[in-house]
Design a protein around this motif. Structure first.
Motif, PDB file in Angstrom:
ATOM      1  N   ASP A 143     -32.289   1.093 -19.740  1.00 38.18           N
ATOM      2  CA  ASP A 143     -32.996   0.701 -20.822  1.00 38.18           C
ATOM      3  C   ASP A 143     -33.167  -0.421 -21.291  1.00 38.18           C
ATOM      4  OD1 ASP A 143     -33.423   3.492 -21.260  1.00 38.18           O
ATOM      5  OD2 ASP A 143     -31.765   3.965 -22.696  1.00 38.18           O
ATOM      6  N   ALA A 144     -31.977  -1.193 -20.933  1.00 42.50           N
ATOM      7  CA  ALA A 144     -32.045  -2.724 -21.488  1.00 42.50           C
ATOM      8  C   ALA A 144     -32.579  -3.687 -20.344  1.00 42.50           C
ATOM      9  CB  ALA A 144     -30.562  -3.228 -21.882  1.00 42.50           C
ATOM     10  N   PHE A 145     -33.115  -3.109 -19.096  1.00 41.30           N
ATOM     11  CA  PHE A 145     -33.473  -3.806 -18.134  1.00 41.30           C
ATOM     12  C   PHE A 145     -32.329  -4.822 -17.518  1.00 41.30           C
ATOM     13  CE2 PHE A 145     -36.700  -3.337 -21.247  1.00 41.30           C
ATOM     14  CZ  PHE A 145     -37.774  -2.707 -20.515  1.00 41.30           C
ATOM     15  N   ARG A 146     -31.403  -4.158 -17.515  1.00 40.04           N
ATOM     16  CA  ARG A 146     -30.221  -4.800 -16.511  1.00 40.04           C
ATOM     17  C   ARG A 146     -29.962  -3.941 -15.346  1.00 40.04           C
ATOM     18  NH1 ARG A 146     -27.679  -4.365 -21.330  1.00 40.04           N
ATOM     19  NH2 ARG A 146     -25.943  -2.746 -20.724  1.00 40.04           N
ATOM     20  N   THR A 147     -30.983  -3.994 -14.463  1.00 37.54           N
ATOM     21  CA  THR A 147     -31.122  -3.107 -13.204  1.00 37.54           C
ATOM     22  C   THR A 147     -29.799  -3.295 -12.241  1.00 37.54           C
ATOM     23  OG1 THR A 147     -32.718  -4.658 -12.428  1.00 37.54           O
ATOM     24  CG2 THR A 147     -33.411  -2.471 -13.175  1.00 37.54           C
ATOM     25  N   HIS A 148     -29.599  -4.799 -12.156  1.00 40.24           N
ATOM     26  CA  HIS A 148     -28.563  -5.184 -11.152  1.00 40.24           C
ATOM     27  C   HIS A 148     -27.153  -4.375 -11.648  1.00 40.24           C
ATOM     28  CE1 HIS A 148     -25.172  -7.691  -9.606  1.00 40.24           C
ATOM     29  NE2 HIS A 148     -24.714  -7.913 -10.829  1.00 40.24           N
ATOM     30  N   GLU A 149     -26.855  -4.418 -13.014  1.00 42.31           N
ATOM     31  CA  GLU A 149     -25.638  -3.920 -13.472  1.00 42.31           C
ATOM     32  C   GLU A 149     -25.695  -2.471 -13.344  1.00 42.31           C
ATOM     33  OE1 GLU A 149     -23.384  -3.751 -17.749  1.00 42.31           O
ATOM     34  OE2 GLU A 149     -24.946  -5.431 -17.446  1.00 42.31           O
ATOM     35  N   ALA A 150     -26.704  -1.923 -13.460  1.00 45.48           N
ATOM     36  CA  ALA A 150     -26.799  -0.445 -13.227  1.00 45.48           C
ATOM     37  C   ALA A 150     -26.651   0.033 -11.669  1.00 45.48           C
ATOM     38  CB  ALA A 150     -28.470   0.181 -13.698  1.00 45.48           C
ATOM     39  N   ALA A 151     -27.149  -0.655 -10.883  1.00 44.85           N
ATOM     40  CA  ALA A 151     -27.033  -0.605  -9.487  1.00 44.85           C
ATOM     41  C   ALA A 151     -25.414  -0.823  -9.048  1.00 44.85           C
ATOM     42  CB  ALA A 151     -27.836  -1.472  -8.616  1.00 44.85           C
ATOM     43  N   GLN A 152     -24.835  -1.767  -9.557  1.00 48.82           N
ATOM     44  CA  GLN A 152     -23.445  -1.961  -9.354  1.00 48.82           C
ATOM     45  C   GLN A 152     -22.337  -0.991  -9.929  1.00 48.82           C
ATOM     46  OE1 GLN A 152     -22.061  -5.250  -7.672  1.00 48.82           O
ATOM     47  NE2 GLN A 152     -20.495  -3.639  -7.536  1.00 48.82           N
ATOM     48  N   THR A 153     -22.783  -0.542 -11.035  1.00 48.59           N
ATOM     49  CA  THR A 153     -21.925   0.562 -11.729  1.00 48.59           C
ATOM     50  C   THR A 153     -22.073   1.741 -10.813  1.00 48.59           C
ATOM     51  OG1 THR A 153     -22.620   0.033 -13.903  1.00 48.59           O
ATOM     52  CG2 THR A 153     -21.969   2.328 -13.686  1.00 48.59           C
ATOM     53  N   LEU A 154     -23.500   2.275 -10.200  1.00 45.10           N
ATOM     54  CA  LEU A 154     -23.694   3.406  -9.312  1.00 45.10           C
ATOM     55  C   LEU A 154     -22.814   3.236  -8.101  1.00 45.10           C
ATOM     56  CD1 LEU A 154     -27.273   4.306  -9.827  1.00 45.10           C
ATOM     57  CD2 LEU A 154     -25.194   5.717 -10.086  1.00 45.10           C
ATOM     58  N   TYR A 155     -22.897   1.907  -7.570  1.00 49.13           N
ATOM     59  CA  TYR A 155     -22.243   1.516  -6.180  1.00 49.13           C
ATOM     60  C   TYR A 155     -20.699   1.904  -6.481  1.00 49.13           C
ATOM     61  CZ  TYR A 155     -20.787  -1.429  -2.280  1.00 49.13           C
ATOM     62  OH  TYR A 155     -20.339  -1.651  -0.985  1.00 49.13           O
ATOM     63  N   ASP A 156     -19.941   1.144  -7.630  1.00 54.49           N
ATOM     64  CA  ASP A 156     -18.641   1.289  -7.696  1.00 54.49           C
ATOM     65  C   ASP A 156     -18.324   2.881  -7.867  1.00 54.49           C
ATOM     66  OD1 ASP A 156     -18.274  -1.413  -7.415  1.00 54.49           O
ATOM     67  OD2 ASP A 156     -18.290  -1.667  -9.783  1.00 54.49           O
ATOM     68  N   PHE A 157     -19.097   3.491  -8.788  1.00 56.96           N
ATOM     69  CA  PHE A 157     -18.827   5.003  -8.893  1.00 56.96           C
ATOM     70  C   PHE A 157     -18.690   5.620  -7.658  1.00 56.96           C
ATOM     71  CE2 PHE A 157     -20.270   9.223  -9.646  1.00 56.96           C
ATOM     72  CZ  PHE A 157     -19.191   9.911 -10.189  1.00 56.96           C
ATOM     73  N   PHE A 158     -19.870   5.566  -6.778  1.00 56.76           N
ATOM     74  CA  PHE A 158     -20.015   6.619  -5.798  1.00 56.76           C
ATOM     75  C   PHE A 158     -19.097   6.333  -4.611  1.00 56.76           C
ATOM     76  CE2 PHE A 158     -21.994   8.633  -2.214  1.00 56.76           C
ATOM     77  CZ  PHE A 158     -22.525   9.791  -2.554  1.00 56.76           C
ATOM     78  N   TRP A 159     -19.197   4.959  -4.163  1.00 51.63           N
ATOM     79  CA  TRP A 159     -18.513   4.558  -3.087  1.00 51.63           C
ATOM     80  C   TRP A 159     -16.979   4.566  -3.459  1.00 51.63           C
ATOM     81  CZ3 TRP A 159     -20.846   1.446   1.325  1.00 51.63           C
ATOM     82  CH2 TRP A 159     -19.656   1.315   2.254  1.00 51.63           C
ATOM     83  N   HIS A 160     -16.450   4.160  -4.453  1.00 49.21           N
ATOM     84  CA  HIS A 160     -14.942   3.682  -4.484  1.00 49.21           C
ATOM     85  C   HIS A 160     -14.498   4.873  -5.435  1.00 49.21           C
ATOM     86  CE1 HIS A 160     -15.162  -0.051  -3.169  1.00 49.21           C
ATOM     87  NE2 HIS A 160     -16.152  -0.565  -3.930  1.00 49.21           N
ATOM     88  N   GLU A 161     -15.025   5.450  -6.472  1.00 48.60           N
ATOM     89  CA  GLU A 161     -14.334   6.609  -7.169  1.00 48.60           C
ATOM     90  C   GLU A 161     -14.690   7.883  -6.566  1.00 48.60           C
ATOM     91  OE1 GLU A 161     -14.133   4.651 -11.441  1.00 48.60           O
ATOM     92  OE2 GLU A 161     -16.034   5.862 -11.269  1.00 48.60           O
TER      93      GLU A 161
END
Length: 892
Positions: free
Chosen positions: A630-648
């Motif tokens: 929503d805030a156009f922070r696409t890099h941050e969104a991608a990083q969040t998904l990467y950390d959640f899916f891969w690590h958690e």
């Protein structure tokens, strides 16, 4: 559609099939009467000559991420595609083709040349569109537009007529930026300035009535002196006070030049006396108007010298003339000196030829009145920039913008709707060729040969593509659009002009948000270019790594508005992540056996600890990713998904849950696995659309076969139109998350100590935990099995009163002390001997470093960076010594 799931991720076998499935299902297409709040993006139309480059790949991936998320949120989404006719660029391409046949465009004539360009467009124009499809772009291809199609050409015509009727388009004789190679005028922002190591030539201009006395003038372009009509000095410059009003003689040609006074003159430049060349310098042109000086054109449209430059130079190339002229001045003793001088030189943005200031008749748009509305829309917050810092950049240009030169002396483009009467030469602006001249009633009228600047038609893109000037359902439904995604390089060219014309003709800003991304550079921080040979072909990368990998890698690298340094190896990260998703999805699917699902999902409180934890972390991911996009922070969104899916999810949850899948609690574990995988695929879909769609189709099929309750939520035909995960704050369980974090930290600390001591990962070890209080101790007790398995422990003892056993390595985990038993895993005596030798060696090196740092001669003579390096090394050695002493203590 599903078929058999491949054992490994093979993008080349999946992506083409998935894209056809979307296209054949019309899943990109929308209509104005569909439900849902509209969300519209217009694609920055790539040039019809273009091939996909990394800038396109990043820009369109970011657009696709936004459009796919909004589509899944139930919005009526339109991503309007199309291409730009790219006047100069396309004409250059076809001219090169003609040149290979030994022809010039003048040899074939205008009509045949334009037909040839249209043929080229029919043959090659879809190239970049097909490449965008390979990238996964979900544009509404049924609505594809072209800036010279019939509808957009009518919009261009109507815009010109209406602006002219309001007095906002006019014809004038001014200095323009002229490209001798393209033989056309360029607007100010189509000129790229580069620093050149040039020269200042100091030339002596003798007084007409006193040839023994002269005024020395400095110039960076000596060939233009042949067009001088005056020499100017500052009225307060005492050096030239007695010369103002007198007459000089132009070297070589002998033309009389008055000495004039003007406060515009910079007394600090050169000698303080400047040559005035009204026909070949924009500042001199303005100065000449104030002093009623004539303009003499000495360089023609091809960059060659005219007869006015003198018979000896006529026909010479401007740079050839420069060399000849300098030699002639030297021979006449009128060249005083030459100095090195670094200055900015303008180049054509298309062919990189040095631009020549040129006096000619051109058509202009009055920018001032249009810019005021655009500035107001931004200051009132109706047009917002992301990152916000680009707003000031945009406003500074608008508030100081010069009138826009819109005529171009080429053949490919929208021809000016201007007709000249052959009897009275008056221009007539009309929608159709007039039969008679309104001024003299003459019947012979010819159309202006020029075409409009390509950016003129592009500036209408947000509303012309929706049907304007007609009132259409699309225009009513989708204008104003929502988001524009673009590179900072065309804020002037395109963004500002779209806002100006959108406000003028639609009464509304064309979009509410402008998302500015960075420029892609090579590893060394240089722009990618053919001349440097440092470009990376995205089509090649898609073939090698898959479109998902290219997309995700680019987004992960694109931090907010910052330029990104790219190398091919960066795409390995995206490929590895796509493989991780595939393997995790395949693991879940393989564990969905018929009849093993259970009848209903348990409530949150009834779930296992690790289930509550992963569901809470999933909820955090949903909230964070949605907020970031929503805030156009696409890099941050991608990083969040990467950390959640891969690590958690993969590193922790899948490993924790594996033993449960074959036990009595298997049904609940499977339900959680399916729920989390389903939601994860939905969140990941905008970034990695192909792998997620393929897995989701298989998950939907298997979940239905297994009778899982989650299958009811998979009721859409495709993931691309499935619902975006919703925020459910009730699923957040901060207490469980905190407890899991502590347990994970214990496992990580154990692994780290094991690694430090050189103990094999597979070797089971004993650990003792000294806990700070009863609740923490109880937590450890409840999750003893978890710790034993995840940390690969032979045994674990714990207690509030626990003390350090002998021969243990120590680590601190928050308020817990961790002791890893070393006996049986390392040779204690050999380790003690090794560490003793290491301690002695480090102590000697510390002593030597400190001796140097106390040496006055060294401190006085050594460079500062060497001293700082020596001090830093001493600190590192002291830290090593502390660690060695601690390791020795662990052995006691």
């Amino acid at each position: 559609m599903t078929g058999e799931l491949l054992t490994r991720h093979e993008p080349e076998r999946v992506e083409g099939r998935i894209y056809r499935f979307w296209e054949e299902g019309k899943l990109f297409h929308t209509e104005p009467d569909r439900p849902g709040e509209p969300y519209t993006i217009v694609i920055p139309p790539p040039n019809v000559t273009a091939e996909l480059h990394m800038g396109h790949a990043l820009n369109n991936t970011l657009q696709d991420v936004l459009i796919r998320m909004r589509r899944m949120q139930g919005r009526n989404t339109l991503w309007m595609p199309g291409t730009d006719h790219a006047g100069i660029a396309t004409q250059n391409v076809v001219e090169r083709e003609l040149a290979s046949e030994g022809l010039h465009r003048r040899d074939v004539g205008r009509r045949q040349f334009v037909e040839r360009v249209w043929q080229w467009r029919e043959q090659y124009g879809d190239r970049i569109i097909n490449q965008l499809k390979r990238l996964g772009c979900s544009c509404d291809w049924d609505r594809e537009r072209f800036t010279m199609d019939e509808g957009l050409s009518r919009a261009v015509l109507e815009t010109f007529i209406r602006l002219h009727e309001k007095g906002l388009i006019y014809r004038g004789k001014y200095i323009v930026n002229w490209c001798p190679r393209c033989r056309t005028a360029l607007s100010d922002i189509e000129v790229e300035h580069e620093e050149h190591e040039g020269h200042l030539w100091y030339i002596r201009y003798p007084l007409r009535d006193d040839p023994g006395r002269y005024v020395t003038v400095a110039t960076t372009r000596p060939e233009t002196m042949l067009g001088d009509t005056a020499v100017a000095v500052h009225p307060a410059d005492l050096r030239y006070a007695d010369l103002i009003g007198r007459t000089l003689s132009l070297p070589i040609l002998g033309r009389e030049l008055p000495v004039i006074a003007d406060t515009w003159v910079d007394r600090a430049f050169g000698t303080g006396a400047v040559k005035v060349t009204p026909a070949h310098d924009p500042n001199d042109f303005v100065l000449a108007r104030r002093h009623d000086l004539p303009g003499v054109v000495v360089i023609d449209e091809d960059g060659n010298m005219t007869l006015e430059a003198g018979e000896q130079y006529e026909g010479m190339d401007r740079f050839e003339c420069r060399e000849a002229l300098v030699e002639d001045l030297r021979a006449r003793d009128e060249l005083e000196k030459i100095e090195p001088h670094v200055h900015s030189v303008g180049h054509c943005y298309r062919c990189h030829t040095v631009v020549e200031p040129y006096l000619s008749d051109q058509w202009y748009v009055k920018v001032g009145p249009l810019a005021q509305k655009a500035v107001q829309a931004t200051r009132e917050g109706r047009v917002k920039f992301h990152p916000e810092r680009w707003q000031d950049f945009y406003l500074s240009w608008l508030e100081d913008a010069r009138d826009w030169c819109i005529s171009r002396q080429i053949w490919w483009g929208h021809r000016l709707p201007v007709y000249y009467c052959e009897s009275c030469e008056q221009p007539v602006v009309a929608r159709e060729q007039p039969e008679r001249c309104p001024s003299c009633d003459g019947t012979k009228l010819r159309q202006d040969e020029d075409v409009l600047d390509t950016w003129f038609s592009s500036a209408l893109w947000p509303f012309s593509t929706l049907g304007w000037p007609d009132g259409t359902p699309e225009l009513d439904r989708y204008y104003p659009t929502d988001t524009l995604v673009t590179d900072r390089g065309i804020i002037y060219f395109w963004v500002a002009r779209m806002v100006m014309l959108g406000m003028e003709f639609m009464g509304r800003e064309p979009f509410s948000d402008v998302y500015i991304h960075g420029t892609i550079l090579d590893e060394q921080g240089r722009k990618m270019s053919k001349s440097l040979g440092n470009g990376i072909d995205p089509v090649d990368m898609i073939a090698r790594y898959g479109a998902d990998a290219v997309r995700f890698s680019l987004v992960m690298l694109a931090t907010e508005g910052q330029d990104l340094k790219l190398s091919e190896s960066k795409f390995e990260m995206g490929r590895n992540f796509a493989n991780k998703i595939w393997n995790a999805g395949r693991f879940v699917l393989m564990n969905l056996a018929d009849g093993a699902a259970g009848s209903a999902e348990p409530g949150l409180a009834e779930r296992a600890f690790e289930d509550r934890w992963i569901l809470s972390r999933l909820q955090h991911a949903v909230e964070s990713v949605t907020d970031c996009l929503d805030a156009f922070r696409t890099h941050e969104a991608a990083q969040t998904l990467y950390d959640f899916f891969w690590h958690e999810f993969c590193d922790w949850y899948l490993e924790i849950v594996k033993p449960r899948l074959d036990g009595k609690d298997g049904a609940a574990a499977r339900q959680t696995l399916v729920h989390v995988l389903d939601a994860s695929l939905r969140l990941l879909h905008p970034f990695l659309p192909f792998v997620t769609e393929e897995l989701w189709q298989h998950l939907k099929e298997r979940a239905g076969e297994a009778g899982l309750p989650a299958a009811e939520a998979m009721d859409r035909e495709a993931l691309i139109v499935a619902a975006w995960p919703q925020s459910h704050p009730v699923d957040r369980d901060v207490e469980t998350e905190d407890q899991m974090t502590l347990l994970q930290d214990v496992v990580r600390a154990t692994r780290n100590v094991r690694k430090e001591k050189g103990i094999r990962d597979r070797a089971a070890v004993l650990v003792t935990l000294a806990t700070p209080d009863a609740p923490t101790d109880a937590l450890i007790e409840r999750h003893l099995d978890f710790l034993l398995r995840m940390a690969n422990l032979e045994g674990l003892t714990h207690g509030v009163q626990a003390t350090k056993p002998p021969r243990c390595a120590t680590s601190v985990v928050g308020t817990i002390e961790l002791f890893l038993h070393l006996e049986g895993h390392i040779d204690i005596e050999a380790e003690r001997t090794r560490l003793g030798k290491q301690q002695a060696d480090v102590e000697r090196r510390i002593e030597a470093a400190e001796a140097a740092l106390h040496n006055t001669a060294f401190l006085s003579n050594a460079p500062d960076d060497v001293v700082q390096q020596k001090m830093g090394r001493a600190e590192e050695l002291r830290a090593q010594l502390t660690k060695i002493i601690q390791n020795l203590a662990d052995l006691d």
